[in-house]
Design an enzyme around this catalytic site. Sequence first.
Site, mmCIF file in Angstrom:
data_model
loop_
_atom_site.group_PDB
_atom_site.id
_atom_site.type_symbol
_atom_site.label_atom_id
_atom_site.label_comp_id
_atom_site.label_asym_id
_atom_site.label_seq_id
_atom_site.Cartn_x
_atom_site.Cartn_y
_atom_site.Cartn_z
ATOM 1 C CE LYS A 40 -3.543 -0.034 2.760
ATOM 2 N NZ LYS A 40 -4.352 0.070 4.012
ATOM 3 C CD GLU A 164 -16.795 4.728 0.668
ATOM 4 O OE1 GLU A 164 -16.623 4.277 -0.481
ATOM 5 O OE2 GLU A 164 -16.869 4.008 1.679
ATOM 6 C CG PHE A 261 -29.388 10.317 3.701
ATOM 7 C CD1 PHE A 261 -28.693 9.141 3.839
ATOM 8 C CD2 PHE A 261 -28.677 11.474 3.412
ATOM 9 C CE1 PHE A 261 -27.314 9.095 3.701
ATOM 10 C CE2 PHE A 261 -27.294 11.446 3.268
ATOM 11 C CZ PHE A 261 -26.613 10.253 3.408
ATOM 12 C CG LEU A 262 -36.542 11.383 3.465
ATOM 13 C CD1 LEU A 262 -37.590 12.502 3.540
ATOM 14 C CD2 LEU A 262 -36.965 10.223 4.365
ATOM 15 N N GLY A 265 -35.533 2.419 -1.855
ATOM 16 C CA GLY A 265 -34.831 1.498 -2.732
ATOM 17 C C GLY A 265 -34.383 0.251 -2.013
ATOM 18 C CB CYS A 272 -19.705 4.208 7.642
ATOM 19 S SG CYS A 272 -18.011 4.695 7.267
#
Length: 448
Positions: A40, A164, A261-262, A265, A272
Site C-alpha cells: 500500500k 465516499e 436520504f429519503l 430502494g 460505516c
Amino acid sequence: MNASVENISVIGTGYLGATHAACMAELGFNVIGVDVDPEKIAALSAGDLPFHEPGLPELIRKHVDSGRLRFITDAEYSTVGGWGDVHFICVGTPQQKGGTGADMTYVDAAATGLAKAITKDRALIVGKSTVPVGTAARLSELVAQEKNDGVEVSLAWNPEFLREGFAVEDTLRPDRLVVGTRSEADEAILRQVYAEALGRETPWVATDFETAELVKVAANAFLATKISFINAFSEVTETVGGDIRTLADAIGHDTRIGRKFLNAGVGFGGGCLPKDIRALQTRVSELGLDHTMRFLDEVDQINLRRRKKAIARAFELLDQDIVGKKIAVLGITFKPLSDDVRDSPGLDVAARLFNAGADVAVYDPEGNHNAAKRYPRLNYVDSLDAAVADAELVVLTTEWDEFKKLTPADLDGKVAAKRFVDARHVLPAADWETAGWTFAQLGRKFEE
C-alpha cells in the site's frame, strides 16, 4: 504547544488516512503517512490508490512531487515519534468477528505505539477513527502510562464525516469541525491545523471526549434511520399503491425533515452505517441501556428486508423459475462514485440470485475488481452491453449516472426478454411500460 504546527503524521493510510494525509499537505503541512502494508505504501508513494476516490490520486501525486507528503512503513513509529507535532490516528474499527461490537485492536495499537515513540517535548495524538463512547478517556489514560518521561503527550478526538465520492471536498471544506479535548491548549493546536476552514467560518464545535465520539455514530444512526424510515413506507406503498417518491418529496419540503436520504430502494450498505449502528447498540447495551437503541435493530432489519424484496421481485418477473435464467445486475458498489462493496446491497442481491441458480452477469463502473475478491463466482463483465446481452431480466441495484440515464431504446435488441427490476427507484416507470417492458420498482405496487 506554543510553536506553530508544521509536521503531521497520519497513522493508517486506508480511505480515511490517505485522504486526510493528502489534504493536510494541501493545507501546507509536512505530512508522513504511516502504514504496516508495504504494498500500500509503495502504491501511494507512486500516486496510485488501492480504492476509487475522485480527485484524490491527483492530490497525492501533487504533494508527493512537492515533497510535502511521504508514505512510509514504520511499525514502531520511530520516524514520526521524534518528528511530528500532531499525530492523527486513522486506522479502521471493523465489526468484531463473531460479534457486533467494534474491533479496537488497531486503534489501541496505534495509540500505544505512538505514546512509546514520541520523543518531542510536546505532541498531540488525535483520534479520527469511529470508536465506541469511552474510548478516548481510556486511551488518554493509556497514553499517560506509556509515554516517555520528560515529554508531554495528550489526546484529542476529531471525528471524520467523509462521504465516499466527495472525501477531498469534505476534508478541505467541511460543513463542521468537531473536536473533543481536555484542555484549551489542545483545542488551540487543532485550531492551527484547521485555520483555513475556520477562516471561512466553518462551524467549530469544541466539546468533551464523549460528545465528540458520539457525534459520528449519532449522525450515522440518524441517516440509517431516515433511509429505513422511507423504506418502511415503501413496504406500505408496495402493498396498497401510491407514489413513494412523491411521498418523500412532500415530507421533504418540511424543513424539520429535509429531502436528503429519503430515497426509497434497496437500502444502505458500505463500511460505516451498518457496522456503526450495530456497534452503537452493542456499546449502549454494555452500559446497561439495553432498550435505548433497540429501534436501531429494526432499522437494520428493514434495511436487510429491502434486499429480500428485490430478489422476490426478480422471482416474480421470472414466474418463480429462476434456474438457468440470465440476469444482468447493474451496480455492485454500495453507492455510486465509489468502488466500495462492503455490505453492498447490490453484491448481496447478485450473490443470492446466483445461489438460487441464475446465470448472473455483473457490471459496475468501478466495483467489479473488489466484488470479485469477495465473491469470485459471479460473472463480472466490463460494459453494460456485455451485462445485458441476452438477459432475461435486468436488475438495477446502484444508481450510477450511466444507469440512471438508461432508456428502453438503449436495451432494444440486446436483451432476450423485456423484464426490469429498478431496485433504486430512479427510472421513469411509465416510459418503460409504454415501451413494452414488464417493469417493477421497489416502493411501487407491482401488478403483472
